[in-house]
Design an enzyme around this catalytic site. Structure first.
Site, PDB file in Angstrom:
ATOM      1  N   HIS A 295     -20.055  31.856  77.921  1.00 25.73           N
ATOM      2  CA  HIS A 295     -20.686  32.703  78.919  1.00 25.73           C
ATOM      3  C   HIS A 295     -21.947  32.122  79.571  1.00 25.73           C
ATOM      4  O   HIS A 295     -22.087  32.117  80.789  1.00 25.73           O
ATOM      5  CB  HIS A 295     -21.017  34.041  78.246  1.00 25.73           C
ATOM      6  CG  HIS A 295     -21.618  34.989  79.186  1.00 25.73           C
ATOM      7  ND1 HIS A 295     -20.859  35.703  80.086  1.00 25.73           N
ATOM      8  CD2 HIS A 295     -22.891  35.263  79.451  1.00 25.73           C
ATOM      9  CE1 HIS A 295     -21.668  36.396  80.827  1.00 25.73           C
ATOM     10  NE2 HIS A 295     -22.909  36.157  80.466  1.00 25.73           N
TER      11      HIS A 295
ATOM     12  N   CYS B  61      -8.514  26.266  87.388  1.00 19.97           N
ATOM     13  CA  CYS B  61      -9.416  27.415  87.547  1.00 19.97           C
ATOM     14  C   CYS B  61     -10.357  27.573  86.357  1.00 19.97           C
ATOM     15  O   CYS B  61     -11.049  28.566  86.236  1.00 19.97           O
ATOM     16  CB  CYS B  61      -8.634  28.698  87.789  1.00 19.97           C
ATOM     17  SG  CYS B  61      -7.602  29.158  86.397  1.00 19.97           S
TER      18      CYS B  61
HETATM   19  C1  PEP Z   1      -9.447  29.067  81.167  1.00 20.39           C
HETATM   20  O1  PEP Z   1      -9.044  29.215  80.019  1.00 20.39           O
HETATM   21  O2  PEP Z   1      -9.857  27.976  81.629  1.00 20.39           O
HETATM   22  C2  PEP Z   1      -9.485  30.215  82.085  1.00 20.39           C
HETATM   23  C3  PEP Z   1      -9.755  30.074  83.368  1.00 20.39           C
HETATM   24  O3  PEP Z   1      -9.291  31.443  81.536  1.00 20.39           O
HETATM   25  P1  PEP Z   1     -10.450  32.249  80.758  1.00 20.39           P
HETATM   26  O4  PEP Z   1     -11.711  31.445  80.871  1.00 20.39           O
HETATM   27  O5  PEP Z   1     -10.514  33.573  81.407  1.00 20.39           O
HETATM   28  O6  PEP Z   1      -9.891  32.272  79.387  1.00 20.39           O
END
Ligand code: PEP
Ligand code: MG
Length: 564
Positions: free
Chosen positions: A187, A489
């Site tokens: 975070h 992403c």
């Molecule tokens: C990831 O795992 O990189 C992702 C984009 O999903 P999250 O961070 O929501 O687990």
């Protein structure tokens, strides 16, 4: 001089005094009774403390950013809430409870009631917990919790930051973040990148630095020095005079004109509007579970559709990738994650919840469909946490049945990488979630500060995973006779140097925290596709994350110019 070493998450070089985040306020002992004061005096102390907390919060609101102001003003009202104070005083009068225990119990029961009501009321729970801690701090002479207030800019040191703290973080005052825990994908790191704030996580020992100590923070190298040298001062001055990163003009391009679409990761309508105002080209990841956190039960199809529609409306006619619920692990939802698990990151999360609690996913797809019917956004839908080709096929079939036309899945597990070609025989696109792909490739919990050096998307093993996914997609495109897209992403896309490597590896589009787009866009614009490929090839050959990162950074002089 003491040097602390951690993992830099947003590059910068600054010098300033450290202020430590106060320790969290602990629950006063159960059964604590009045001692040495009358019930009347204790009641008066509760009233006085609540007024002081209210005033303090209003004073903090003056220093806060726009969003933080609103949060603090609404929390301040809660501090003197009549029903809350009355029920605390009643506990003092009828049970001779000590005032700090009385306010703790009264506020806890209030918060529980709010949580049970759900919806907007449930969102107030964090405020009540905050007010509870502040009044207890006042009554027991402890430092108030939350980000310290100072007229001078400072470097904030903390174990880690709670999401609630981040709303009140003023980037004008906090010039760098250093934490002893947390990882580069957790975070605090996400927040720092969004704010463009120099930050180092997992720097053991920084919570021991005395308040006011002037330190040098180099978050590219990941070091904190307690006695800045002349060279450090020069580096900090150079950083302060860096060329500003231009606002994003709404079109990601490489130096040779190759288009690289740059999308935003959002969680709700509000963050989507903000991303649109920063000219993000669309949404590459809508984390739908963010709209569900704090809900004890599944929101109705209508409620869900309304939330999705608010995101679609922020990007009329634009590309939007909706990810279905990724509940579980660090984002548990009570109505989906029903059984306790010893290893939740390896447990029932993401798409897997459809096996244990069937129905929720189908209803979510119906809500997405309903929202899409009244929108002209170009809506793609993907599922998180996929490990087999048959899961991808099943998900695509669900989307077909509901009538959602563009099908995708996330690549977050090594198994999905190995099967990328076959998976892309079932769906139209994949989006690589480098946060999870890194934790599962390196077998290192993404939230664990002690393993932050492993949990780093610059790890050559992770870069190879990305390359394999792209190669699988290229083969699948040939077989299908149409392009199969690969996006990233995860947080890796928000690191400007790593973004170049990703594009060099053949990734088509990137999605990130909207605040990170301008820096990524500026650095991408400085390289041709061919140059990006060369940089990626060299990074792939390195034997450590540090060397991979160093090799790419060396080839990108613009990073130094922009202080990135
Ligand atoms: C990831 O795992 O990189 C992702 C984009 O999903 P999250 O961070 O929501 O687990
Ligand atoms: Mg993930």
């Amino acid at each position: 001089m003491t040097t602390y070493k951690g993992v830099g998450v947003y590059a910068g070089r600054v010098i300033g005094p450290v202020l430590q985040m106060p320790k969290p306020i602990e629950e006063p002992k159960d059964g604590l009774r009045l001692s040495g004061e009358t019930a009347e005096a204790a009641a008066q102390r509760i009233k006085d403390a609540s007024v002081r907390v209210k005033e303090d919060l209003l004073a903090r609101a003056e220093h806060a950013s726009r969003d933080g102001k609103a949060v603090l003003k609404s929390t301040s009202q809660m501090a003197t809430d009549r029903a809350l104070i009355k029920s605390a005083i009643k506990l003092v009068e009828t049970q001779e409870m000590a005032p700090e225990r009385a306010i703790w119990e009264a506020a806890t029961s209030f918060a529980d009631q709010m949580a049970a009501l759900g919806g907007y009321m449930a969102e107030r729970v964090t405020d009540i917990h905050d007010v509870r801690a502040r009044i207890v701090a006042e009554l027991t002479d402890q430092q108030a919790p939350g980000i310290p207030v100072s007229d001078e800019p400072f470097i904030l040191a903390a174990i880690d930051l709670a999401p609630a703290d981040t709303a009140t973080l003023d980037p004008e005052k906090v010039i760098a973040l250093i934490t002893s825990d947390g990882g580069p994908q957790a975070h605090t790191a996400i927040l720092a990148r969004g704010l463009g704030l120099p930050a180092i996580v997992a720097a053991k020992g920084v919570t021991e630095i005395a308040d006011g100590t002037v330190v040098y923070v180099d978050s590219n190298e990941g070091i904190v020095d307690t006695e800045p040298t002349d060279a450090d001062r020069e580096a900090a001055i150079k950083y302060a005079n860096r060329k500003p990163v231009a606002d994003f003009d709404g079109q990601g391009v490489l130096a040779d004109g190759t288009r690289v679409e740059l999308y935003a990761n959002v969680g709700d309508g509000k963050s989507a509007e903000k991303a649109a105002s920063l000219k993000a080209e669309g949404v590459g990841l809508l984390r739908t579970e963010f709209g569900f956190l704090g809900h004890d039960s599944e929101p109705s199809i209508e409620t869900q559709a309304k939330t999705y529609k608010s995101v679609f409306d922020a990007f009329p006619g634009k590309h939007i990738v909706v990810r279905t619920l990724d509940a579980g692990a660090d984002k548990p939802l009570p109505f989906l994650n029903v059984n306790p698990e010893e290893n939740p990151a390896l447990g029932v999360r993401g798409f897997r919840t459809d096996w244990t609690v069937p129905g929720v996913l189908t209803r979510q797809l119906e809500a997405i469909k309903a929202a899409s019917e009244n929108s002209d956004a170009d809506i793609w839908v993907m599922a998180p946490m996929i490990s087999t080709t048959s899961e991808a096929r099943n998900f695509a079939n669900m989307l077909k049945e509901i009538g959602l036309p563009v099908h995708g899945v996330m690549v977050e597990t090594p198994a999905a990488v190995m099967n990328a070609e076959a998976i892309l025989g079932e769906v139209d696109f994949v989006s690589i979630g480098t946060n999870d792909l890194t934790q599962y490739t390196m077998a290192a919990d993404r939230l664990l500060g002690d393993l932050a050096h492993l949990n780093n998307p610059w790890q050559p093993a992770v870069l190879k995973m990305i390359k394999m996914t792209v190669e699988g997609a290229q083969r699948a495109s040939v077989t299908a006779g149409k392009k199969k897209y690969v996006s990233v992403c995860g947080e890796a896309a928000a690191d400007p140097a790593l973004a170049v490597v990703l594009i060099g590896l053949g990734v088509d589009t990137l999605s990130m925290n909207a605040g990170a787009i301008p820096a990524v866009a500026a650095v991408l614009k400085s390289v041709t596709k061919e140059k990006a490929q060369q940089i990626a090839a060299i990074a792939l050959q390195q034997i450590s994350s540090a060397e991979a990162k160093e090799s790419a950074r060396k080839a990108l002089p613009i990073l130094d110019e922009l202080g990135l």
